[in-house]
Design an enzyme around this catalytic site. Structure first.
Site, PDB file in Angstrom:
ATOM      1  N   GLY A 545       0.829  -1.208   0.000  1.00 37.60           N
ATOM      2  CA  GLY A 545       0.000   0.000   0.000  1.00 37.60           C
ATOM      3  C   GLY A 545       0.854   1.244   0.000  1.00 37.60           C
ATOM      4  N   GLY A 547       0.875   5.343   1.388  1.00 28.73           N
ATOM      5  CA  GLY A 547       0.308   6.282   2.327  1.00 28.73           C
ATOM      6  C   GLY A 547       0.685   7.696   1.981  1.00 28.73           C
ATOM      7  CG  ASP A 548      -0.151  12.300   3.338  1.00 28.67           C
ATOM      8  OD1 ASP A 548      -0.016  12.615   2.134  1.00 28.67           O
ATOM      9  OD2 ASP A 548      -0.310  13.145   4.243  1.00 28.67           O
ATOM     10  CB  ILE A 549       4.642  10.177   5.159  1.00 28.12           C
ATOM     11  CG1 ILE A 549       4.335   8.972   6.052  1.00 28.12           C
ATOM     12  CG2 ILE A 549       3.874  11.407   5.633  1.00 28.12           C
ATOM     13  CD1 ILE A 549       4.741   9.168   7.493  1.00 28.12           C
ATOM     14  N   GLY A 550       4.673   7.594   2.780  1.00 28.04           N
ATOM     15  CA  GLY A 550       5.531   6.512   2.348  1.00 28.04           C
ATOM     16  C   GLY A 550       4.744   5.367   1.744  1.00 28.04           C
ATOM     17  CB  VAL A 552       3.523  -0.491   3.393  1.00 27.72           C
ATOM     18  CG1 VAL A 552       3.819  -1.733   4.231  1.00 27.72           C
ATOM     19  CG2 VAL A 552       3.280   0.710   4.291  1.00 27.72           C
ATOM     20  CG  ASP A 663      -5.671   8.295  10.130  1.00 30.80           C
ATOM     21  OD1 ASP A 663      -6.798   8.546   9.640  1.00 30.80           O
ATOM     22  OD2 ASP A 663      -4.704   7.908   9.452  1.00 30.80           O
TER      23      ASP A 663
END
Length: 934
Positions: A545, A547-550, A552, A663
């Site tokens: 997946g 995300g907003d900063i990285g 996975v 979150d």
């Protein structure tokens, strides 16, 4: 003077002065007499007072009880009142003469003294002869039963002390009356002699009995020798200073007072009757030779550990004169021989034990006490505490120097030395009795320590720690321990984790709940082999997946079958978009976490400007994907309760650490391989201060909150009594019993609890660790899960997590969020303005709806959990019957399917394209894996 019934006389003589003529007695004994009548008269005038005083003390301190055969008289008359009176006889002259004619009968030495005291000394000599004759006859009768076990040593010592009768003493002599229960005092006077010649001298006698060989006189400064001490128990006795009046032992210029306890008799006190000689070993106390102080020997502990004594290891007693020099004068000491009546022979059952005892005693204050100087190492004489006889020092310096001080015992100014012989091993030399230990204690305490070693090697001794004395002024501790290699499995009282194990545990960030995970060892092995861990040590298998900063990835550690989830973040990208603080906050939070429902950070490193976080991989996906697979795209109520219960515990742990998650949504809740959940993504979390407190329940008495909620309750039932913990606690997710089942079952003891007890059980203090004071004005989160206070910009705190918790429960039960609109703006407006509504299907219990209503209150101060956090929510009837402590033991609703990459390289090699296609490209694999962040 000859010894008799428990006392001996020690007189001084001046060498190279007047040599008295000697002649042999009937049995080969040396007898000394006066050289002339003038010498006797001169000595009478010069020592008349001193000799009378010593004889008076002798006859007052020693009173021989009549024996079973009535051979001894009960008392003596005072010398001052009846100096010329003849001695009282208990036997007829014919019997006494007949007993003297018996072969091998020892008799006391003849000594010529002053003319005034000839009758008294003659009476004493006759009594000694009668007693010795009686014991010799009894000795011959007991030889027939030589095969039977010896008389118990406890009975022998007890009989020895019973021979001393209760007799009042005068204040002049300072003797303490004998008390059978508490102990007895025995006086041994030492007569100082001036420069003038002495006419009253005593010489020890030698019994030439082949059955009891006596060693030659020793010239080493001692008169008793102990040999063959093995496998025996030693003691440490601490002496204490005192100035109280009592029986004293004159030694040169000083007096030493030693108190004996007759209850000391035990198998560890070895005394043997062999031809009218008592052998006494071990319990010795060093006697200073140049001191003018008084010393009290404290009462011994009644429970002394015993040890076995082999017949071939029994020591022999030396009956030799001891010549020592004190204050420039020559002292001749005569040892005593104590005849003993025949005792019934018993078996001695011995046990080996290790005991440490601490007892206290009352002593004079410091103002009355005198300081004892150090002992002279050249005059190391040992005094037996039971018989007051000088003993040979048998300590052999065969132990490590750190534990040996046998030849130079020292006494500090605030405590006296005590001598202890360590136990010899079974396989060691029988003449070796160990070394002497010198320990210290406070003035008002006594420490008695007994140690017995029965091991044949040096590694079986074990660790021993001595208890600290109870005197608050004493700050010394005695601690004896061995290396951990010699005493595996033994734990001392001051146990601490070794530095090596501590570093090995925390160097790789090991967590207790994951301590048995093989992935820790795999990571540690790579670090040890290569020095550091990098991205080159992993094979990226799949993109999980973005995300907003990285992003996975699923990765495999090279050379192992261990799978990890690696979150890769570009540092330049984060710096350009000013998101580096969020990445740093997530790293710090992951380091803090140690919870079964939160991620475990195995390692972190930076490689090629990429920051990587190595975490555990959850093959079950997230709850969003798992919900899509359910019938009707929603979870059954039991399954939803299972997941939200574990999420509640994870949020409780975070709030306890001062972390507001902010979150919470199904995409951030992953399913482990065992079916339990794991909360992930902490880049939007807020760290704040928290103050844990204990609070009590405020539920009204007499009401059961677990039974309040029902189909007839209205929607406005969010009251304090609705959030009380239910009265019955059963195993996790156990089925509820219907009313018919409850009526048919047998009552149990717990059903008979009174209402007061039930109320008290529900009102126990609860730990509240809710960051209620935390405030933030950030606009973070996902649109559908945003709390009203965040949208309004009024500032928010920990209550936003309970709002998102209610939205999550609503979505798991109904398959959609409660305020979703056509777009994000409408969704935000619905969150602030629209009332909560429940669909008609699927059917959901009232308890679930009631919990959702309490969580989705738009005012944060009235929201369930805003005041006490998870404590209020856990008490809700929706979680009735849930055992929170055993929630990990509950069976998950669903286990994840087998993951193809779980088989390691073999499974990857079987995939299309072979091993060359194992590394996947970074591309989107589904909308459900994207992290939708605002």
């Amino acid at each position: 003077m000859g010894s008799f019934a428990g006392a001996c006389e020690i007189v001084e003589e001046k060498d190279d002065e007047v040599r008295l003529p000697k002649h042999s007695g009937r049995y080969g004994k040396s007898v000394m007499g006066s050289s002339s009548k003038d010498l006797v008269e001169r000595k009478q005038r010069e020592y008349h007072g001193s000799l009378e005083y010593d004889i008076d003390m002798l006859f007052q301190s020693i009173s021989v009880k009549p024996s079973t055969t009535r051979l001894m008289s009960s008392s003596f008359h005072h010398h001052e009142t009846s100096a010329s009176a003849g001695p009282s006889r208990t036997t007829s002259p014919s019997k006494r003469i007949a007993s003297m004619k018996k072969p091998g009968t020892p008799q006391s030495p003849r000594f010529v003294g002053l003319s005034d005291s000839v009758s008294l000394k003659q009476a004493l000599r006759d009594r000694c002869i009668s007693k010795a004759s009686e014991m010799a006859a009894q000795k011959r009768l007991s030889k027939s039963a030589a095969a039977s076990p010896r008389v118990s040593e406890a009975d022998r010592i007890k009989s020895l002390y019973n021979q001393v009768s209760n007799e009042s003493t005068s204040s002049r002599s300072g003797l303490v009356p004998v008390d059978k229960g508490k102990g007895s005092l025995v006086e041994i006077p030492l007569m100082p002699v001036n420069d003038k010649p002495s006419s009253s001298k005593s010489v020890p006698q030698r019994f030439e009995d082949p059955s009891n060989p006596i060693s030659e006189p020793s010239q080493a400064g001692t008169s008793f020798g102990l040999q063959g001490v093995g496998n025996q128990t030693r003691e440490i006795k601490l002496l204490h200073r005192s100035n109280k009046p009592g029986s004293c032992l004159s030694s040169g210029s000083g007096d030493y007072e030693i108190e004996l306890d007759e209850n000391v008799a035990s198998p560890s006190t070895h005394a043997f009757v062999e031809d009218d000689v008592i052998e006494i070993d071990k319990h010795v106390t060093s006697l200073p030779s140049h001191s003018s102080k008084k010393v009290n020997a404290t009462e011994l502990d009644k429970n002394i550990s015993s040890s076995a004594v082999d017949s071939e290891q029994k020591g022999k007693l030396d009956d030799a004169p001891n010549s020592g020099t004190e204050n420039g004068k020559t002292v001749r000491k005569v040892t005593r021989m104590i005849p003993r009546p025949k005792q019934p022979k018993k078996k001695i059952l011995l046990k080996k034990k290790l005991k440490i005892g601490v007892v206290s005693a009352t002593y004079p204050t410091k103002d009355d006490e005198e300081i004892v100087p150090s002992l002279d190492s050249s005059a190391n004489q040992l005094l037996c505490q039971r018989c007051h006889c000088s003993l040979k020092s048998t300590s052999i310096d065969d132990n490590p120097p750190s534990y040996t001080s046998s030849h130079n015992p020292k006494i500090c100014t605030d405590s006296l030395s005590s001598v202890s012989n360590k136990e010899a091993h079974q396989g060691s030399d029988e003449n070796s009795s160990g070394s002497c230990n010198v320990s210290q204690s406070s003035e008002a305490d006594i420490v008695i320590m007994k140690q017995d070693v029965s091991s044949s090697n040096n590694s079986g001794i074990g660790a021993m720690v001595e208890k600290e004395t109870e005197n608050p002024t004493s700050s010394e501790k005695f601690e004896f321990s061995l290396s951990s290699k010699d005493s595996l499995g033994d734990y001392s009282r001051s146990t601490s984790i070794s530095e090596e194990s501590n570093l090995s545990r925390f160097s790789c960030g090991n967590k207790p709940h994951m301590s048995m995970d093989v992935r820790w060892e795999a990571i540690k092995h790579i670090k040890v082999q290569y020095g550091s861990l990098g991205l080159r040590h992993f094979n990226l298998l799949k993109k999980l997946g973005c995300g907003d900063i990285g992003t996975v990835y699923l990765a495999e550690l090279i050379g192992t079958n261990c799978l990890f989830a690696i979150k890769v973040m570009d540092n330049e990208f984060l710096a350009r978009r000013k998101k580096s603080p969020r990445a740093q906050a997530e790293r710090e939070i992951l380091k803090m976490l140690d919870h079964p429902f939160l991620p475990t950070l195995y390692a972190q490193f930076t490689s090629d400007n990429l920051s990587c976080l190595v975490m555990e991989y959850c093959p079950g996906g997230d709850l969003h994907v798992l919900r899509q697979k359910q019938l009707g795209r929603c979870f059954p109520e039991p399954a939803a309760r299972f997941y939200v219960a574990e999420i509640l515990l994870a949020l409780e742990y975070l709030h306890m650490l001062g972390i507001i998650y902010r979150d919470l949504k199904p995409e951030n809740i992953l399913v482990r391989e065992d079916g339990h959940i794991m909360l992930t993504d902490f880049d939007l979390s807020l760290r704040c201060a928290v103050n844990p407190t204990l609070v009590r329940s405020n539920s009204p008495p007499g009401k059961d909150p677990a039974r309040i909620s029902g189909p007839y309750n209205t929607s406005n039932c969010i009251q304090p009594f609705c959030i009380t913990e239910p009265s019955c606690q059963v195993s996790c997710f156990s089925p509820r019993l219907s009313s018919n089942q409850q009526q048919g079952r047998k009552p149990k003891r717990g059903d008979h609890l009174s209402k007061t007890q039930q109320h008290l059980s529900r009102s126990l203090p609860q730990l509240v660790a809710e960051p209620t004071e935390a405030r933030s004005n950030s606009f973070v989160g996902t649109h559908e899960y945003l709390a009203p206070e965040i949208i309004k910009g009024e500032g928010h705190g920990a209550a936003v997590d309970w709002w998102t918790f209610g939205v999550l429960l609503y979505e798991l039960l109904y398959g959609k969020t409660p305020f979703k609109g056509y777009n994000n703006d409408e969704t935000l407006a619905n969150v602030v303005l629209q009332n909560l509504k429940f669909p008609d299907s699927p059917l959901v219990s009232f308890q679930a709806k009631d919990l959702i209503r309490g969580l989705l209150v738009k005012e944060p101060e009235n929201r369930l959990g805003s005041e006490k956090g998870s404590v209020e929510i856990k008490r809700h009837p929706f979680f009735e019957g849930l055992n929170w402590a055993l929630i990990r033991c509950a069976i998950p609703p669903e286990l994840p399917d087998f993951y193809e990459y779980g088989g390691g390289p073999e499974a990857a090699a079987d995939s299309p394209g072979g091993s060359n296609n194992r590394y996947l490209e970074c591309k989107a694999i589904g909308d459900h894996l994207e992290f939708e962040l605002f």
